[in-house]
Design a protein around this motif. Structure first.
Motif, mmCIF file in Angstrom:
data_model
loop_
_atom_site.group_PDB
_atom_site.id
_atom_site.type_symbol
_atom_site.label_atom_id
_atom_site.label_comp_id
_atom_site.label_asym_id
_atom_site.label_seq_id
_atom_site.Cartn_x
_atom_site.Cartn_y
_atom_site.Cartn_z
ATOM 1 N N ALA A 42 0.819 -1.208 0.000
ATOM 2 C CA ALA A 42 0.000 0.000 0.000
ATOM 3 C C ALA A 42 0.854 1.260 0.000
ATOM 4 O O ALA A 42 0.642 2.169 -0.809
ATOM 5 C CB ALA A 42 -0.945 -0.005 1.202
ATOM 6 N N ILE A 43 1.852 1.317 0.873
ATOM 7 C CA ILE A 43 2.621 2.563 0.959
ATOM 8 C C ILE A 43 3.542 2.740 -0.250
ATOM 9 O O ILE A 43 3.900 3.863 -0.590
ATOM 10 C CB ILE A 43 3.419 2.665 2.279
ATOM 11 C CG1 ILE A 43 4.462 1.557 2.391
ATOM 12 C CG2 ILE A 43 2.486 2.660 3.465
ATOM 13 C CD1 ILE A 43 5.360 1.732 3.606
ATOM 14 N N ARG A 44 3.908 1.634 -0.931
ATOM 15 C CA ARG A 44 4.765 1.804 -2.111
ATOM 16 C C ARG A 44 4.016 2.542 -3.222
ATOM 17 O O ARG A 44 4.610 3.208 -4.055
ATOM 18 C CB ARG A 44 5.257 0.457 -2.631
ATOM 19 C CG ARG A 44 4.241 -0.322 -3.459
ATOM 20 C CD ARG A 44 4.882 -1.480 -4.180
ATOM 21 N NE ARG A 44 3.902 -2.262 -4.924
ATOM 22 C CZ ARG A 44 4.211 -3.304 -5.677
ATOM 23 N NH1 ARG A 44 5.463 -3.683 -5.794
ATOM 24 N NH2 ARG A 44 3.278 -3.964 -6.317
ATOM 25 N N LYS A 45 2.676 2.419 -3.232
ATOM 26 C CA LYS A 45 1.898 3.024 -4.305
ATOM 27 C C LYS A 45 1.756 4.541 -4.135
ATOM 28 O O LYS A 45 1.243 5.221 -5.016
ATOM 29 C CB LYS A 45 0.520 2.358 -4.391
ATOM 30 C CG LYS A 45 0.586 0.867 -4.752
ATOM 31 C CD LYS A 45 -0.791 0.235 -4.756
ATOM 32 C CE LYS A 45 -0.715 -1.279 -4.908
ATOM 33 N NZ LYS A 45 -0.142 -1.702 -6.187
ATOM 34 N N ILE A 46 2.200 5.079 -2.995
ATOM 35 C CA ILE A 46 2.189 6.534 -2.817
ATOM 36 C C ILE A 46 3.028 7.190 -3.904
ATOM 37 O O ILE A 46 2.652 8.201 -4.485
ATOM 38 C CB ILE A 46 2.714 6.912 -1.418
ATOM 39 C CG1 ILE A 46 1.724 6.454 -0.345
ATOM 40 C CG2 ILE A 46 2.960 8.413 -1.310
ATOM 41 C CD1 ILE A 46 2.214 6.671 1.075
ATOM 42 N N ASN A 47 4.186 6.572 -4.198
ATOM 43 C CA ASN A 47 5.047 7.076 -5.280
ATOM 44 C C ASN A 47 5.957 5.948 -5.734
ATOM 45 O O ASN A 47 7.165 5.970 -5.511
ATOM 46 C CB ASN A 47 5.867 8.282 -4.812
ATOM 47 C CG ASN A 47 6.543 8.997 -5.965
ATOM 48 O OD1 ASN A 47 6.057 8.987 -7.101
ATOM 49 N ND2 ASN A 47 7.675 9.627 -5.694
ATOM 50 N N SER A 48 5.368 4.938 -6.352
ATOM 51 C CA SER A 48 6.111 3.744 -6.744
ATOM 52 C C SER A 48 7.149 4.060 -7.805
ATOM 53 O O SER A 48 6.916 4.853 -8.721
ATOM 54 C CB SER A 48 5.155 2.671 -7.277
ATOM 55 O OG SER A 48 5.880 1.575 -7.786
ATOM 56 N N ILE A 49 8.298 3.410 -7.685
ATOM 57 C CA ILE A 49 9.339 3.593 -8.686
ATOM 58 C C ILE A 49 8.913 3.016 -10.031
ATOM 59 O O ILE A 49 9.470 3.375 -11.078
ATOM 60 C CB ILE A 49 10.659 2.947 -8.218
ATOM 61 C CG1 ILE A 49 11.831 3.478 -9.046
ATOM 62 C CG2 ILE A 49 10.576 1.423 -8.286
ATOM 63 C CD1 ILE A 49 13.177 3.160 -8.482
ATOM 64 N N SER A 50 7.906 2.156 -10.026
ATOM 65 C CA SER A 50 7.401 1.576 -11.270
ATOM 66 C C SER A 50 6.507 2.542 -12.035
ATOM 67 O O SER A 50 6.079 2.236 -13.150
ATOM 68 C CB SER A 50 6.627 0.283 -10.969
ATOM 69 O OG SER A 50 7.459 -0.655 -10.320
ATOM 70 N N GLY A 51 6.194 3.696 -11.435
ATOM 71 C CA GLY A 51 5.417 4.705 -12.137
ATOM 72 C C GLY A 51 3.930 4.598 -11.886
ATOM 73 O O GLY A 51 3.458 3.898 -10.981
ATOM 74 N N GLU A 52 3.169 5.290 -12.731
ATOM 75 C CA GLU A 52 1.722 5.380 -12.547
ATOM 76 C C GLU A 52 1.015 4.047 -12.743
ATOM 77 O O GLU A 52 -0.116 3.865 -12.286
ATOM 78 C CB GLU A 52 1.143 6.412 -13.515
ATOM 79 C CG GLU A 52 1.628 7.838 -13.256
ATOM 80 C CD GLU A 52 1.026 8.831 -14.221
ATOM 81 O OE1 GLU A 52 0.229 8.396 -15.088
ATOM 82 O OE2 GLU A 52 1.341 10.027 -14.122
ATOM 83 N N ASP A 53 1.648 3.118 -13.449
ATOM 84 C CA ASP A 53 1.006 1.813 -13.650
ATOM 85 C C ASP A 53 0.837 1.065 -12.327
ATOM 86 O O ASP A 53 -0.026 0.190 -12.206
ATOM 87 C CB ASP A 53 1.842 0.956 -14.609
ATOM 88 C CG ASP A 53 1.805 1.494 -16.024
ATOM 89 O OD1 ASP A 53 0.848 2.218 -16.352
ATOM 90 O OD2 ASP A 53 2.749 1.209 -16.797
ATOM 91 N N ASP A 54 1.688 1.367 -11.360
ATOM 92 C CA ASP A 54 1.614 0.701 -10.062
ATOM 93 C C ASP A 54 0.721 1.530 -9.144
ATOM 94 O O ASP A 54 1.188 2.231 -8.248
ATOM 95 C CB ASP A 54 3.013 0.554 -9.466
ATOM 96 C CG ASP A 54 3.014 -0.319 -8.223
ATOM 97 O OD1 ASP A 54 1.976 -0.951 -7.933
ATOM 98 O OD2 ASP A 54 4.050 -0.359 -7.530
ATOM 99 N N GLY A 55 -0.577 1.464 -9.382
ATOM 100 C CA GLY A 55 -1.522 2.260 -8.603
ATOM 101 C C GLY A 55 -2.530 1.392 -7.882
ATOM 102 O O GLY A 55 -2.515 0.158 -7.970
ATOM 103 N N PHE A 56 -3.437 2.044 -7.163
ATOM 104 C CA PHE A 56 -4.462 1.328 -6.416
ATOM 105 C C PHE A 56 -5.593 0.892 -7.337
ATOM 106 O O PHE A 56 -5.915 1.560 -8.318
ATOM 107 C CB PHE A 56 -5.030 2.208 -5.302
ATOM 108 C CG PHE A 56 -4.070 2.452 -4.179
ATOM 109 C CD1 PHE A 56 -3.713 1.433 -3.318
ATOM 110 C CD2 PHE A 56 -3.507 3.710 -3.983
ATOM 111 C CE1 PHE A 56 -2.827 1.646 -2.279
ATOM 112 C CE2 PHE A 56 -2.629 3.944 -2.949
ATOM 113 C CZ PHE A 56 -2.282 2.907 -2.096
ATOM 114 N N ASP A 57 -6.179 -0.228 -7.008
ATOM 115 C CA ASP A 57 -7.325 -0.767 -7.722
ATOM 116 C C ASP A 57 -8.465 -0.891 -6.732
ATOM 117 O O ASP A 57 -8.286 -1.404 -5.618
ATOM 118 C CB ASP A 57 -6.970 -2.139 -8.312
ATOM 119 C CG ASP A 57 -8.045 -2.678 -9.240
ATOM 120 O OD1 ASP A 57 -9.234 -2.601 -8.872
ATOM 121 O OD2 ASP A 57 -7.694 -3.182 -10.318
#
Length: 648
Positions: A42-57
C-alpha cells in the motif's frame, strides 16, 4: 525528506493500521497472513518507482465494505495510504527563499493517495503567507489543514471543511512533488532469471511496456554493465559484450562478498547462444550461470543457492537505482533473506545498516528471529491480524498474541544462550533439579567446612546425554573447562570421546571431562540421598497424585538409580500421566528446606561436599575456592557473596 511514519486504511486485510512510526531501518514482525505484505504494497503506491502503472485498484478495498464503498467511490474516494515526512533544514530554507521566512508552521508534511490514484498533501503554512498560483492548479488535489482527512463512520476518508491555501498548493506543486522519495518494493518474485530471451524481453519493453519485477532486475544489471538489449541482439563482438557483462558481474560480486560469508568461491558468468528453434524461440538467449570454484562446475543462475541468487539480484537492482535515480528512495523488502542461512541473515542485517541505511530508509517484513537485531529493538513493529480490527501494526509487543511475538522470543532466547555460552567454565547436568541440590546441599556442606561450588561454574541443564554434542558445539572455542555430570553409560562415554576427538582435545587439558556423582558408575545426584528420604520428597511433591505413599518395596528393581526406578513405577501405574518430573521433588525441598534439613543424613551432606570438591578440582589450579564463606585466595568481593553457580 525523511519518512517519519505511515498509515494504511481500507486495503486488503487492513482496516486501519494506525500510524506506524518509522526509523532509518524498521522491521515489521508478524506471522504469515498477518498483513505485513499488504502494508508494504500500500505505501509503495504513494510514489512507486514503477510509475503510474503501479496504482491502487478499487478491487483491493476490503470485501466486507466493498459494495457500500463502490457506490461512493466516484464522489468520495478513500485515501488508502498516507506518509508523514520531515523536511530537512536545506529543504525548509529553499521553500523560505521562495515564499519568505516562517512560511511553514511545521516542517512536517503528509502525503496521501486515494483509490483514484490522486495524491493529496497536507502542509501547514502561516496565515499571513501569500503567493501567486498558476490557474491550472487543481485546489482539490492539495490540502493545507493537518486534520483535513479523517476516518469517517462509513470506513472511507472524509474531508472536513477547510480553506485551501494557495501557498500550500504552490509549495506542494513546485517542491514537495519533486522531493517526494520513490518507494522501491523487492520480494522473491524480483529475482533475476537464469535464462533470458533477448527478443522476448525487447518486445515486452517496446511494444507493451509490461516488465515484471524479474525483468526489471535484469535490466538493472544491463544498465550497470553499459550493455543494451540492442547490443545483445546485434552481431557485435562476442568478446566486447562478454567483457562488459563480466565487468558488471565482478563489481557486484566483490561487493556481495563484503557481506556474504557462506561461500566465497562463487562468481557469476554470462554466456550468449542462439535460441533453440524446437522451443519456438528466436534470436539470442543470454545465460546467467554461477561458477563454484571449489567444485569446478557451473550451474544455471536460478538453479543455484536461492540465498545467493536473491542477494545477487537485490544488490544488482539496488546498485542500478543508486547509480541512476536522482530521487531519494525508501526501500521496501518483503521477507528478505528467507532462503539465507541464519548467519547469512545476520550478515544481511549488517548489510542493511552499513550499505542501505546511509543512502535510504528501509522497511522490511520478517518472521525470522535471525532478522531481528536485539541491540536495536526500537526499530521493531509487530503486525497482527486481530478479530474485528483487521491488521494492526503496533510498537508494543505486550499487546500481541504469542504467535506474533514468537520470533522476538526466539531471538531473545538465542541471545541469552549466546551470552551463556561465552562462559569459559560450564558444568553440563541433566536438569535444573541438579542446581537446586547443589545450592541447598552445598550450603549445608559449606557450613561444615567443605568447599562451595566455585562461582565461575555455569551450570547448564541439557536434558539428556544425547543433547551433549549440540550444547558443546554451541560453546564453540570459548570454553576452558567443560564437565559433564550424568550417568556414565558406555554410549554416553563414547559421545564425549567423539567430541574430544573432533575438537582435537583428546589429550588436551581442556577436554570435556566426566564427573562421577558417586563411586558407583550408575548414579544421579538424587542417589546421594538416603533412599527413604528421597522417596519421602517424592511422596510430598506428588501428594495429590499418589493413592498411597511410595515405599522401597514398591520400586524395588535391579536399576541402582532411584530416579529411574520411580520413573518406571509412575509409567507402569499411570501416575501423573505416566511421567515423573524429577524437578518437583527438588522444588519441594527448596521451598521447605528449613523444615526438612534436619532429616538429611550426615553422610548425604558429606557426599555432596566431596562431589563439589571433585567438580572444583577440574578448574585450573589457580582457581580460587571459598571455604566457610571465606576465600582461600584473593577472591573479588562480588564472587565471595555468591552461594552457588550461575545457571541457564
Amino acid at each position: 525528506m525523511k519518512i517519519t511514519r505511515a498509515r494504511v486504511n481500507n486495503y486488503k486485510s487492513i482496516d486501519d493500521s494506525s500510524w506506524v512510526e518509522l526509523e532509518d531501518v524498521t522491521a515489521l514482525v508478524g506471522k504469515n497472513e498477518s498483513g505485513k505484505t499488504a502494508f508494504l504494497q500500500a505505501i509503495r503506491k504513494i510514489n512507486s518507482i514503477s510509475g503510474e502503472d503501479d496504482g491502487f485498484d478499487i478491487h483491493d478495498y476490503p470485501r466486507k465494505g466493498y459494495i457500500r464503498y463502490k457506490r461512493m467511490h466516484e464522489d468520495n474516494p478513500c485515501i488508502v495510504a498516507q506518509a508523514e515526512f520531515e523536511l530537512s533544514e536545506g529543504e525548509v530554507s529553499e521553500i523560505e527563499a521562495n515564499f519568505g521566512a516562517g512560511v511553514l508552521s511545521s516542517n512536517k508534511v503528509v502525503v496521501g493517495k486515494n483509490y483514484k490514484n490522486e495524491r493529496h498533501w497536507q502542509v501547514e503554512v502561516s496565515e499571513s503567507s501569500s503567493v501567486e498560483v498558476k490557474p491550472d492548479v487543481r485546489a482539490a488535489t492539495f490540502s493545507s489543514a493537518p486534520s483535513s482527512f479523517r476516518g469517517g463512520s462509513n470506513g472511507t476518508q472524509e474531508e472536513s471543511p477547510k480553506v485551501i491555501s494557495p501557498v500550500a498548493i504552490k509549495i506542494a506543486e513546485d517542491f514537495l512533488e519533486k522531493w517526494l522519495p520513490k518507494f522501491v518494493y523487492f520480494d522473491n518474485y524480483s529475482i533475476m532469471r537464469g535464462k533470458i530471451s533477448i527478443n522476448d524481453l525487447k518486445k515486452r519493453t517496446q511494444e507493451t511496456g509490461t516488465l515484471d519485477d524479474s525483468d526489471r532486475t535484469f535490466m538493472s544489471l544491463l544498465t550497470l554493465s553499459g550493455v543494451s538489449l540492442e547490443d545483445l541482439e546485434e552481431d557485435l563482438s562476442y568478446e566486447d559484450i562478454k567483457v562488459e557483462l563480466e565487468s558488471a558481474s565482478i563489481t557486484i560480486t566483490d561487493e556481495i562478498f563484503e557481506y556474504w560469508q557462506q561461500n566465497r568461491q562463487l562468481k557469476v558468468e554470462f554466456d550468449l547462444s542462439q535460441a533453440d528453434p524446437n522451443n519456438q524461440a528466436e534470436g539470442k538467449i543470454l545465460h546467467v550461470r554461477i561458477e563454484n570454484a571449489r567444485h569446478r562446475v557451473t550451474v544455471s543462475f536460478d538453479e543455484r543457492s536461492k540465498g545467493f541468487v536473491w542477494f545477487f539480484s537485490f544488490l544488482s537492482y539496488f546498485s542500478h537505482l543508486e547509480e541512476t535515480e536522482k530521487s531519494d528512495l525508501v526501500i521496501l523488502l518483503d521477507e528478505p533473506g528467507t532462503a539465507l542461512h541464519a548467519m547469512a541473515q545476520k550478515d544481511f542485517l549488517r548489510f542493511m545498516d552499513e550499505r542501505l541505511a546511509p543512502h535510504c530508509q528501509v522497511i522490511y517484513t520478517t518472521h525470522s528471529p535471525f532478522m531481528v537485531d536485539l541491540e536495536k529493538l526500537s526499530r521493531v513493529r509487530t503486525v497482527q491480524d486481530m478479530d474485528g480490527k483487521g491488521t494492526v501494526v503496533s510498537h508494543d509487543a505486550v499487546e500481541n498474541d504469542s504467535e506474533t511475538v514468537f520470533p522476538l522470543q526466539m531471538a531473545l532466547g538465542y541471545q541469552m544462550a549466546q551470552t551463556l555460552f561465552m562462559a569459559p567454565h560450564c558444568l553440563m547436568v541433566n536438569s535444573a533439579s541438579d542446581l537446586i541440590f547443589f545450592q541447598t546441599m552445598g550450603e549445608m556442606a559449606a557450613a561444615r567446612g567443605a568447599a562451595r561450588m566455585d562461582p565461575r561454574w555455569v551450570v547448564v541443564p541439557v536434558g539428556s546425554a544425547e543433547n551433549l554434542p549440540t550444547f558443546i558445539s554451541l560453546l564453540g572455542e570459548n570454553y576452558v573447562s567443560v564437565a559433564v555430570m550424568m550417568d556414565i553409560t558406555p554410549t554416553n562415554k563414547e559421545r564425549v570421546e567423539r567430541i574430544n576427538v573432533s575438537k582435537g582435545k583428546k589429550s588436551n587439558e581442556n577436554a570435556v571431562k566426566w564427573v562421577e556423582v558417586t563411586r558407583v558408575r550408575d548414579a544421579d545426584i538424587e542417589d546421594l540421598f538416603e533412599p527413604n528420604f528421597y522417596l519421602n520428597l517424592v511422596n510430598l511433591a506428588y501428594y495429590t497424585d499418589l493413592d498411597k505413599p511410595l515405599t522401597m518395596k514398591m520400586i524395588s528393581e535391579s536399576n541402582p538409580r532411584i530416579v529411574e526406578r520411580v520413573k518406571d513405577y509412575f509409567s507402569s501405574v499411570g501416575i501423573s500421566e505416566g511421567k515423573f518430573d524429577r524437578y518437583k521433588p527438588a522444588s519441594y525441598l527448596l521451598e521447605h528446606f528449613s523444615e526438612l534439613r534436619e532429616e538429611i543424613a550426615d553422610d548425604t551432606v558429606d557426599r555432596i561436599g566431596s562431589l563439589i570438591e571433585r567438580i572444583n578440582g577440574l578448574l585450573p589450579s589457580t582457581a580460587p575456592i571459598a571455604r566457610n564463606g571465606h576465600a582461600t585466595t584473593n577472591i573479588p568481593a562480588a564472587n565471595q557473596a555468591l552461594v552457588g553457580p550461575k545457571v541457564f
